[in-house]
Design a protein around this motif. Structure first.
Motif, PDB file in Angstrom:
ATOM      1  N   PHE A 145       0.934  -1.224  -0.066  1.00  0.00           N
ATOM      2  CA  PHE A 145       0.076   0.042   0.060  1.00  0.00           C
ATOM      3  C   PHE A 145       0.871   1.134  -0.043  1.00  0.00           C
ATOM      4  CE2 PHE A 145      -2.475  -3.291   2.305  1.00  0.00           C
ATOM      5  CZ  PHE A 145      -3.481  -3.314   1.435  1.00  0.00           C
ATOM      6  N   LYS A 146       2.063   1.024   0.119  1.00  0.00           N
ATOM      7  CA  LYS A 146       2.965   2.272  -0.134  1.00  0.00           C
ATOM      8  C   LYS A 146       2.772   3.328   1.065  1.00  0.00           C
ATOM      9  CE  LYS A 146       3.848   1.774  -5.063  1.00  0.00           C
ATOM     10  NZ  LYS A 146       3.798   2.359  -6.272  1.00  0.00           N
ATOM     11  N   ALA A 147       2.612   4.559   0.795  1.00  0.00           N
ATOM     12  CA  ALA A 147       2.295   5.670   1.929  1.00  0.00           C
ATOM     13  C   ALA A 147       1.263   5.082   2.656  1.00  0.00           C
ATOM     14  CB  ALA A 147       2.383   6.979   1.105  1.00  0.00           C
ATOM     15  N   MET A 148       0.384   4.798   2.345  1.00  0.00           N
ATOM     16  CA  MET A 148      -0.842   4.389   3.168  1.00  0.00           C
ATOM     17  C   MET A 148      -0.712   3.383   4.078  1.00  0.00           C
ATOM     18  SD  MET A 148      -4.410   4.614   0.968  1.00  0.00           S
ATOM     19  CE  MET A 148      -4.121   3.246  -0.237  1.00  0.00           C
ATOM     20  N   GLY A 149       0.284   2.286   3.639  1.00  0.00           N
ATOM     21  CA  GLY A 149       0.807   1.048   4.612  1.00  0.00           C
ATOM     22  C   GLY A 149       1.710   1.690   5.501  1.00  0.00           C
ATOM     23  N   ALA A 150       2.483   2.767   5.388  1.00  0.00           N
ATOM     24  CA  ALA A 150       3.457   3.459   6.232  1.00  0.00           C
ATOM     25  C   ALA A 150       2.653   3.993   7.192  1.00  0.00           C
ATOM     26  CB  ALA A 150       4.526   4.431   5.345  1.00  0.00           C
ATOM     27  N   ALA A 151       1.777   4.813   6.829  1.00  0.00           N
ATOM     28  CA  ALA A 151       0.842   5.499   7.581  1.00  0.00           C
ATOM     29  C   ALA A 151       0.374   4.464   8.689  1.00  0.00           C
ATOM     30  CB  ALA A 151      -0.382   6.277   7.024  1.00  0.00           C
ATOM     31  N   ALA A 152      -0.184   3.580   8.173  1.00  0.00           N
ATOM     32  CA  ALA A 152      -0.718   2.377   9.096  1.00  0.00           C
ATOM     33  C   ALA A 152       0.220   1.674  10.153  1.00  0.00           C
ATOM     34  CB  ALA A 152      -1.437   1.242   8.246  1.00  0.00           C
ATOM     35  N   VAL A 153       1.464   1.824   9.502  1.00  0.00           N
ATOM     36  CA  VAL A 153       2.430   1.150  10.431  1.00  0.00           C
ATOM     37  C   VAL A 153       2.856   1.919  11.563  1.00  0.00           C
ATOM     38  CG1 VAL A 153       5.130   0.544  10.532  1.00  0.00           C
ATOM     39  CG2 VAL A 153       3.322  -0.467   8.737  1.00  0.00           C
ATOM     40  N   VAL A 154       2.948   3.436  11.211  1.00  0.00           N
ATOM     41  CA  VAL A 154       3.307   4.409  12.147  1.00  0.00           C
ATOM     42  C   VAL A 154       2.050   4.604  13.609  1.00  0.00           C
ATOM     43  CG1 VAL A 154       3.496   6.951  12.506  1.00  0.00           C
ATOM     44  CG2 VAL A 154       4.364   5.965  10.626  1.00  0.00           C
ATOM     45  N   ALA A 155       0.929   4.423  12.857  1.00  0.00           N
ATOM     46  CA  ALA A 155      -0.298   4.507  13.678  1.00  0.00           C
ATOM     47  C   ALA A 155      -0.173   3.169  14.719  1.00  0.00           C
ATOM     48  CB  ALA A 155      -1.640   4.423  12.996  1.00  0.00           C
ATOM     49  N   SER A 156      -0.095   1.870  13.804  1.00  0.00           N
ATOM     50  CA  SER A 156       0.070   0.740  14.815  1.00  0.00           C
ATOM     51  C   SER A 156       1.108   0.872  15.940  1.00  0.00           C
ATOM     52  CB  SER A 156       0.298  -0.426  13.629  1.00  0.00           C
ATOM     53  OG  SER A 156      -0.978  -0.528  13.048  1.00  0.00           O
ATOM     54  N   SER A 157       2.428   1.400  15.599  1.00  0.00           N
ATOM     55  CA  SER A 157       3.619   1.565  16.342  1.00  0.00           C
ATOM     56  C   SER A 157       3.407   2.211  17.459  1.00  0.00           C
ATOM     57  CB  SER A 157       4.705   1.769  15.556  1.00  0.00           C
ATOM     58  OG  SER A 157       5.125   1.194  14.481  1.00  0.00           O
ATOM     59  N   ILE A 158       2.562   3.405  17.391  1.00  0.00           N
ATOM     60  CA  ILE A 158       1.801   4.104  18.442  1.00  0.00           C
ATOM     61  C   ILE A 158       1.363   3.563  19.342  1.00  0.00           C
ATOM     62  CG2 ILE A 158       0.749   6.280  19.271  1.00  0.00           C
ATOM     63  CD1 ILE A 158       1.661   7.513  16.415  1.00  0.00           C
ATOM     64  N   ALA A 159       0.250   2.591  18.969  1.00  0.00           N
ATOM     65  CA  ALA A 159      -0.718   1.892  19.702  1.00  0.00           C
ATOM     66  C   ALA A 159       0.181   0.888  20.594  1.00  0.00           C
ATOM     67  CB  ALA A 159      -1.627   1.080  18.964  1.00  0.00           C
ATOM     68  N   VAL A 160       1.054   0.070  19.959  1.00  0.00           N
ATOM     69  CA  VAL A 160       1.803  -0.767  20.607  1.00  0.00           C
ATOM     70  C   VAL A 160       2.648  -0.156  21.760  1.00  0.00           C
ATOM     71  CG1 VAL A 160       3.948  -2.503  20.345  1.00  0.00           C
ATOM     72  CG2 VAL A 160       2.127  -2.386  18.621  1.00  0.00           C
ATOM     73  N   MET A 161       3.228   0.911  21.403  1.00  0.00           N
ATOM     74  CA  MET A 161       4.211   1.755  22.517  1.00  0.00           C
ATOM     75  C   MET A 161       3.112   1.961  23.706  1.00  0.00           C
ATOM     76  SD  MET A 161       6.933   3.699  20.338  1.00  0.00           S
ATOM     77  CE  MET A 161       5.928   4.734  19.348  1.00  0.00           C
ATOM     78  N   VAL A 162       2.025   2.388  23.301  1.00  0.00           N
ATOM     79  CA  VAL A 162       1.021   2.759  24.402  1.00  0.00           C
ATOM     80  C   VAL A 162       0.385   1.694  25.213  1.00  0.00           C
ATOM     81  CG1 VAL A 162      -1.258   4.003  24.926  1.00  0.00           C
ATOM     82  CG2 VAL A 162       0.084   4.893  23.124  1.00  0.00           C
ATOM     83  N   GLU A 163       0.453   0.657  24.496  1.00  0.00           N
ATOM     84  CA  GLU A 163      -0.091  -0.462  25.352  1.00  0.00           C
ATOM     85  C   GLU A 163       0.968  -1.256  26.275  1.00  0.00           C
ATOM     86  OE1 GLU A 163      -2.171  -4.989  24.622  1.00  0.00           O
ATOM     87  OE2 GLU A 163      -1.169  -3.954  22.872  1.00  0.00           O
ATOM     88  N   LEU A 164       2.254  -0.855  25.426  1.00  0.00           N
ATOM     89  CA  LEU A 164       3.374  -1.738  26.527  1.00  0.00           C
ATOM     90  C   LEU A 164       3.574  -0.717  27.737  1.00  0.00           C
ATOM     91  CD1 LEU A 164       5.929  -2.536  23.645  1.00  0.00           C
ATOM     92  CD2 LEU A 164       4.613  -3.939  25.125  1.00  0.00           C
ATOM     93  N   PHE A 165       3.462   0.779  27.360  1.00  0.00           N
ATOM     94  CA  PHE A 165       3.506   1.506  28.578  1.00  0.00           C
ATOM     95  C   PHE A 165       2.550   1.253  29.817  1.00  0.00           C
ATOM     96  CE2 PHE A 165       1.873   5.245  30.863  1.00  0.00           C
ATOM     97  CZ  PHE A 165       2.983   5.726  31.388  1.00  0.00           C
TER      98      PHE A 165
END
Length: 216
Positions: A65-85
Motif C-alpha cells: 500500500f506504499k504511503a498508506m501502508g506506512a501511515a498504518a505502520v506508524v499508527a500501529s507502532s504508536i498503539a503498541v508503545m502505548v499498550e506496552l506503557f
C-alpha cells in the motif's frame, strides 16, 4: 516456590488487595522462587519472533500500500508503545509463552484489519473516485467490518481477563488493551496521517498506490 519474580509480584499484590483469602500466623514470610533457564530462553525466542512478525507484516503493508501502508505502520507502532506503557504498570500481567503468542496474534489481527481498510480505499479509487474521496469512502464503508474484528477480540480478551488466572488473565489484558488501542489508531489515526501526507504531496498519488481521478 514460585516460577518467576513476576508470579511472586502477582501473588503479592493479590494478597495485599485481599483477593486471596489466606491468613498467616507469622509476622513475616519469606518468598522463594526458582528461575527456569528453559522458560527464559523460550520467552526471549518468542520476543524475537514477535518482533520479526511485526517487522514482516509492516514491510508487507508498505510494499503493498506504499504511503498508506506506512501511515498504518506508524499508527500501529504508536498503539503498541502505548499498550506496552500500560502493561508495564500492571503488576498482574505475567509475560509468558501464552502472553507472547497473544501479542503475535494481535499483530496478525491488526494486519488483517488494515488490509481490509486499505483494499477498500483502493477499490473506491478504481471506480473513478479521487484519492481524497477514496480514503473517506473506503474507511467509512469498511469500518463496520473492521470494528467487528476488534470488537470480537475485545470481548474474548475481557472474558479471559475476568475468568482467567495469572497468565490467562494476562492474555486477556493484552488482547483487550490491544483491541482498543489498535482500533483507535487504525480507524482514526491512520486516516489522519494519510490525509496529512496527501495534503503535503497532493500530486504524488502514485506514492499512495492510487490514481488521480475525477469524482464519478
Amino acid at each position: 516456590m514460585f516460577a518467576s519474580p513476576e508470579v511472586v509480584d502477582t501473588y503479592y499484590y493479590s494478597l495485599r488487595a485481599g483477593m486471596i483469602p489466606v491468613a498467616f500466623e507469622a509476622d513475616s514470610i519469606d518468598v522463594v522462587y526458582t528461575s527456569s533457564q528453559t522458560a527464559g530462553i523460550t520467552n526471549v525466542l518468542l520476543l524475537i519472533v514477535s518482533l520479526v512478525v511485526f517487522v514482516a507484516l509492516s514491510a508487507l503493508l508498505v510494499l503493498k500500500f506504499k504511503a498508506m501502508g506506512a501511515a498504518a505502520v506508524v499508527a500501529s507502532s504508536i498503539a503498541v508503545m502505548v499498550e506496552l506503557f500500560f502493561l508495564q504498570a500492571m503488576n498482574w500481567v505475567v509475560i509468558g509463552v501464552a502472553s507472547m503468542i497473544s501479542i503475535i496474534f494481535m499483530f496478525i489481527i491488526n494486519y488483517a484489519a488494515i488490509t481490509i481498510l486499505l483494499n477498500k480505499v483502493i477499490s473506491q479509487n478504481k471506480i473513478g473516485k479521487t484519492p481524497e474521496t477514496s480514503v473517506e469512502d473506503g474507511f467509512n464503508k469498511s469500518i463496520k467490518q473492521v470494528s467487528l474484528i476488534y470488537g470480537t477480540t475485545l470481548v474474548v480478551g475481557l472474558l479471559f481477563a475476568f475468568i482467567g488466572k495469572v497468565e490467562l488473565c494476562a492474555v486477556g489484558t493484552i488482547l483487550s488493551l490491544g483491541a482498543i488501542f489498535l482500533a483507535v489508531t487504525t480507524i482514526f489515526l491512520t486516516r489522519l496521517i494519510i490525509n496529512l501526507i496527501y495534503s503535503i504531496w497532493p500530486e504524488k498519488t502514485h506514492v499512495f498506490n492510487l490514481n488521480k481521478r475525477e469524482d464519478a
